[in-house]
Design a protein around this motif. Structure first.
Motif: not given
Length: 116
Positions: A6, A21-23, A71, A75-77, A79
């Motif tokens: 995060e 953001s959550c990567a 989501r 980008k595999n993310t 928000y």
């Protein structure tokens, strides 16, 4: 095992905005439900918002109309756009799958502090 990191937290005044953001270290395409959780000092962790792979969203009543979860699977993310922040939003924010189970790990989260 997908690892999540995060970011985006910070100190803001009431009424301000932040975008969290959550990567993910791996693909989240196969994970149907993703969510943002938060935990304030001395309180239990609570679900703030969740989103399915097809875009269905649900929110904690206290953040409805102010927060937006999204989501980007490419980008595999994941928000969390937070607007009109209030002091009671102060907490450490985490992302994880939804629903969670006992074997899921929690990351360090990102601190959100809203001042009056």
């Amino acid at each position: 095992q997908v690892q999540l990191v995060e970011s985006g937290g910070g100190l803001v005044q009431a009424g301000g905005s932040l975008r969290l953001s959550c990567a993910a270290s791996g693909s989240i395409r196969s994970i149907n439900g993703m969510g943002w959780y938060r935990q304030a000092p001395g309180k239990q962790r609570e679900l703030v918002a969740r989103i399915t792979s097809i875009g269905y969203t649900a929110y904690l009543d206290s953040v409805k109309g102010r927060f937006t979860i999204s989501r980007d699977n490419a980008k595999n993310t994941v928000y969390l756009q937070m607007n009109s922040l209030k002091p009671e939003d102060t907490a450490v924010y985490y992302c994880n799958r939804w629903p969670i189970n006992g074997s899921d790990y929690w990351g360090q989260g990102t601190q959100v502090t809203v001042s009056s």
